[in-house]
Enzyme design. Structure first.
Site, short mmCIF file in Angstrom:
data_model
loop_
_atom_site.label_atom_id
_atom_site.label_comp_id
_atom_site.label_asym_id
_atom_site.label_seq_id
_atom_site.Cartn_x
_atom_site.Cartn_y
_atom_site.Cartn_z
N LYS A 140 -13.72 -3.95 -3.01
CA LYS A 140 -12.58 -2.95 -3.61
C LYS A 140 -12.75 -1.66 -4.07
O LYS A 140 -11.96 -0.99 -4.29
CB LYS A 140 -11.56 -3.87 -4.38
CG LYS A 140 -10.93 -5.03 -3.32
CD LYS A 140 -10.07 -4.60 -2.46
CE LYS A 140 -9.16 -5.73 -1.88
NZ LYS A 140 -8.18 -5.20 -0.78
N SER A 145 -14.95 -16.50 -0.95
CA SER A 145 -14.54 -15.89 0.37
C SER A 145 -15.51 -15.50 1.20
O SER A 145 -15.66 -15.33 2.43
CB SER A 145 -13.47 -14.65 -0.11
OG SER A 145 -14.23 -13.46 -0.66
N1 PMP Z 1 -12.63 -11.71 -0.85
C1 PMP Z 1 -12.43 -11.00 -2.10
C2 PMP Z 1 -12.87 -11.77 -3.33
C3 PMP Z 1 -11.25 -10.36 -2.47
O1 PMP Z 1 -10.89 -10.02 -3.56
C4 PMP Z 1 -10.47 -9.64 -1.25
C5 PMP Z 1 -9.45 -8.61 -1.60
N2 PMP Z 1 -8.29 -9.54 -1.87
C6 PMP Z 1 -10.95 -10.21 -0.20
C7 PMP Z 1 -12.08 -11.05 0.11
C8 PMP Z 1 -10.15 -9.70 1.19
O2 PMP Z 1 -10.25 -8.24 1.53
P1 PMP Z 1 -8.99 -7.46 2.01
O3 PMP Z 1 -7.73 -7.17 1.04
O4 PMP Z 1 -9.34 -6.29 2.32
O5 PMP Z 1 -8.21 -8.41 3.18
#
Ligand code: PMP
Length: 326
Positions: free
Chosen positions: A46, A274
């Site tokens: 981010k 994630s």
């Molecule tokens: N993994 C984590 C730990 C995140 O904080 C985010 C952002 N919400 C994502 C994956 C996914 O990224 P995006 O918002 O670009 O889909």
């Protein structure tokens, strides 16, 4: 391209150009690579949108130096925006529902941001509403709104994707990434499909999330523990374009958890849930390629590991599955 060999003037110049590392547990004949986004200064993917979106918004005059950026966010986005806001001369206010991780709120505050808590029962919707109320009260304030702002996708189209293609000399067969806002995957997908329209695009969501419904699959809504990806209300995920996606892989909490622990134990990656989910999905795609079920322009799958496990140690991320989910 993954090293920073010259001294630089600001932490903003250390955002991006993250390492792309081979995932060793892959089927024969197919290479899997993961982009390690915890190498960013705020330790997540981010940071890219924090810098890119605020720079563009300043250029466009959506806000001016000395103005305020206000975002409803529970996590990594706040940290990314806080770093960029501070370095670009903006104040930052984050509206966070009370239940969210105290560690991340402490980091945002350490970076100089103001935190406004909203009642847990009002959910993210309550936080979004409060952010807009606050913006209306201030003279020069802007709400970037990562869930609907095309600059989120553009940040990855302009940075993450070309870095991957440069590192692999364009030899990318499939891109696979988790979807929270879907900014990361949409940016990668748009770039990838422009390079070669046969590139395979796989989205990743936790089991219990409803992204699959957007591409016409059946889903059963449920709670999940994987953090940062997934949706209970796809209408709020305005950036997700089903036209760009070949499949949505639902990953079980337990599989993501087993994989994040394996990635640490066997491959030296301190990544969170994630990333565990992304790795499981990338391996599924790689197996489909290896078995001949999926034809792709190159036998190479690229995925994203969005952040580090250190941010979740207090939640028992390296405990047993029961400890992590309790
Ligand atoms: N993994 C984590 C730990 C995140 O904080 C985010 C952002 N919400 C994502 C994956 C996914 O990224 P995006 O918002 O670009 O889909």
């Amino acid at each position: 391209m993954t090293t920073h060999e010259r001294p630089v003037d600001s932490v903003l110049e250390t955002i991006g150009r993250t390492p792309l590392v081979r995932v060793q547990d892959a089927p024969e004949g197919v290479r899997i690579y993961a982009k390690l986004e915890s190498f960013n200064p705020g330790a997540s993917v981010k940071d890219r949108i924090g810098q890119y979106m605020l720079e563009r918004m300043l250029e466009r005059g959506d806000v001016s130096p000395g103005g305020t950026v206000i975002e409803p966010t529970a996590g990594n986005t706040g940290i990314g925006f806080a770093i960029a806001a501070q370095q670009l001369g903006l104040d930052a206010i984050f509206v966070v529902p009370e239940r969210f991780s105290v560690e991340k709120q402490q980091l945002m505050a350490a970076l100089g941001a103001e935190i406004v808590n909203t009642p847990t029962e009002d959910g993210m919707g309550g936080a979004i509403e409060r952010a807009h109320e606050l913006a209306a009260e201030l003279d020069d304030a802007v709400v970037p709104q990562q869930f609907s702002n095309p600059l989120n996708v553009e940040a990855h189209y302009a940075t993450t994707a070309p870095e991957i293609y440069e590192a692999l000399d364009g030899e990318v067969g499939a891109v696979v990434a988790g979807c929270g806002t879907a900014g990361t995957l949409m940016g990668l997908a748009r770039y990838a499909l422009e390079q070669d329209s046969d590139t395979y695009v796989g989205a990743v969501e936790p089991e219990g999330s409803l992204y699959g419904e957007v591409i016409g699959e059946d889903r059963e809504e449920n709670e999940y523990k994987i953090e940062g990806i997934g949706t209970h209300d796809p209408e709020t995920n305005e950036l997700f374009d089903p036209e760009l996606v070949d499949a949505v892989y639902p990953i079980a909490d337990e599989d993501a958890h087993d994989e994040l622990k394996r990635l640490a134990r066997e491959e030296g990656h301190l990544v969170a849930s994630s990333a565990g989910a992304a790795s499981v999905a990338a391996k599924r795609v790689a197996n489909e390629i290896a078995s001949g079920d999926l034809a792709v322009p190159h036998d190479t799958v690229v995925t994203i590991f969005p952040d580090s496990s250190e941010r979740y140690l207090s939640k028992g991320i390296y405990g047993s599955f029961e400890e992590w989910t309790s």
